[in-house]
Design an enzyme around this catalytic site. Structure first.
Site, mmCIF file in Angstrom:
data_model
loop_
_atom_site.group_PDB
_atom_site.id
_atom_site.type_symbol
_atom_site.label_atom_id
_atom_site.label_comp_id
_atom_site.label_asym_id
_atom_site.label_seq_id
_atom_site.Cartn_x
_atom_site.Cartn_y
_atom_site.Cartn_z
ATOM 1 C CB ALA A 101 -0.882 0.014 1.237
ATOM 2 C CE LYS A 102 5.446 4.958 -0.559
ATOM 3 N NZ LYS A 102 6.624 4.072 -0.442
#
Ligand code: GLU
Length: 413
Positions: free
Chosen positions: A104-105
């Site tokens: 994720a980011k």
């Protein structure tokens, strides 16, 4: 050539490996796209009493191997496309080094240098409140990235904990040691870059002690990588940041440069500072891009003289430059392997938080070295077997692991 977006770059890299693996079309489409994307527009009360609107993101790419994991970036160029690319690179990075996370980011579009500490704190707390429905210690665990640090993580952890009603350190990693951080986490990405550089030298029969090195970016990754590679006996001849750079063929005292930056906030004013320095094109043995995406491109690839490139940053090389340099015989250690040290020690931090048992720094560093050594060997083996470059090999290894988990779990319902 039209400039590709970071997400297009990530997809090109993915497709190249997927083709080599004969991945089925449906699975390929699924693994390429992010699973979930959250965009939040939220207000922050500024010091002058006015309200300013900010836009933030959290993109969750894939969690088939474990909870989503990845940093949060504060930068004017943050947009959904960049966050998508960075989220997918996290999935492949965690899979390459075989830690039980997905990718994720997050990010907030802002210029942190124009915000006061109090404004940064309020922005951070509101951002975490906005993305709270989709994060959590077993769900999605944020961490530092460009322009976020231990203090940011402490505010994030505190905000999440206040809203839940009790302390939950394992909701973020990269925290200060005093509130559940791990020894060695701050240095971990730079240390991993150093280990990857040593592995690359060994493989290419080069002696690191005899090499000259240029490092682009003097933040948490570049400055520590430069320091640790210098400590291994190599000569750091150039470093740079957004203000410009320093080139000294006799070698730079990295610790002095770090002291300067700690006081002055940038390399500006350090003896020999040059605003126009083209660090990437210098005559060095090893080049370490440790700043942002899209640095080694069609515009400068023909001027690159390094024999080895170790990607401390995420996405520093465009596919065009990647292909050109690889054909020319430049050996590139890809980001998803070279800079994985940060998330590896984030994993150690999370494990220590869950076990409520802390390790000494030697244990952290030894385990990190073991993991980078193992992953490097696995990638190099695939590169040799498939007669391909290290990036494609790293993607083949990573995609294989995620695809296997996906197929064994089965497609719900
Ligand atoms: N932001 C770092 C990266 O790009 C670390 C992420 C993490 O520790 O979760 O790998």
């Amino acid at each position: 050539m039209k400039q590709l977006t970071s997400y297009e770059v990530a997809q090109i890299q993915f497709d190249k490996a997927a083709k080599l693996m004969n991945l089925k079309k449906g699975l390929q489409e699924y693994l390429k796209k992010p699973n979930r994307e959250l965009v939040v527009n939220f207000p922050v009360k500024m010091d002058n009493g006015e309200i300013q609107l900010f836009t933030g993101y959290r993109v969750q790419h894939n969690d088939n191997r474990g909870p989503f994991k990845g940093g949060v970036r504060y930068h004017p160029n943050v947009d959904i496309d960049e966050v998508r690319a960075l989220a997918s690179w996290m999935t492949w990075k965690c899979a390459v080094v075989n830690i039980p996370f997905g990718g994720a980011k997050g990010g907030v579009t802002c210029d942190p240098s124009k915000l006061s500490l109090a404004e940064l704190e309020r922005m951070t707390r509101r951002y975490i409140t906005e993305i709270r429905p989709i994060i959590g210690p077993a769900r999605d665990i944020p961490a530092p990235d460009v322009n976020t640090n231990e203090q940011t993580m402490a505010w994030m952890m505190d905000t999440y904990s206040m809203e839940e009603g009790y302390s939950i350190p394992d909701v973020v990693t990269g925290k200060p040691i005093c509130c559940g951080g791990s020894l060695g986490r701050r240095e971990a990405t730079g240390r991993g870059v150093m280990f990857a550089t040593k592995e690359a030298c060994l493989q290419n029969k080069m002696k690191l002690e005899k090499c000259t090195v240029a490092v682009q970016g003097f933040g948490n990754v570049g400055s520590i990588a430069a320091q640790l590679i210098q400590a291994e006996g190599a000569k750091i001849v150039a470093v740079s940041d957004a203000s410009g750079g320093i080139y000294n063929p006799k070698g730079i005292d990295v610790l002095k440069a770090q002291e300067h930056v700690a006081k002055q906030k940038s390399l500006l004013g350090f003896p020999g500072h040059n605003k126009e320095l083209k660090l990437l094109e210098l005559p060095v043995d090893i080049l370490i891009p440790a700043a942002l995406e899209n640095q080694i491109t069609g515009d400068n690839m023909k001027n690159i003289k390094a024999k080895i490139i170790v990607e401390g940053a995420n996405g520093p090389t465009t596919p065009e430059a990647d292909e050109y340099l690889t054909k020319k015989g430049v050996f590139i250690v890809p980001d998803i392997l070279a800079n994985a040290g940060g998330v590896v020690v984030s994993y150690f931090e999370w494990v220590q938080n869950i076990q409520k048992l802390f390790w000494d720094e030697k244990e952290v560093n030894d385990r990190l070295q073991h993991i980078i050594h193992r992953a490097y060997g696995e990638v190099a083996k695939i590169a040799a077997e498939k007669k391909t470059d290290m990036r494609t090999a790293a993607f083949v290894l990573a995609i294989g692991r995620v695809a296997e988990a996906t197929l064994v779990r089965g497609i719900f319902p």
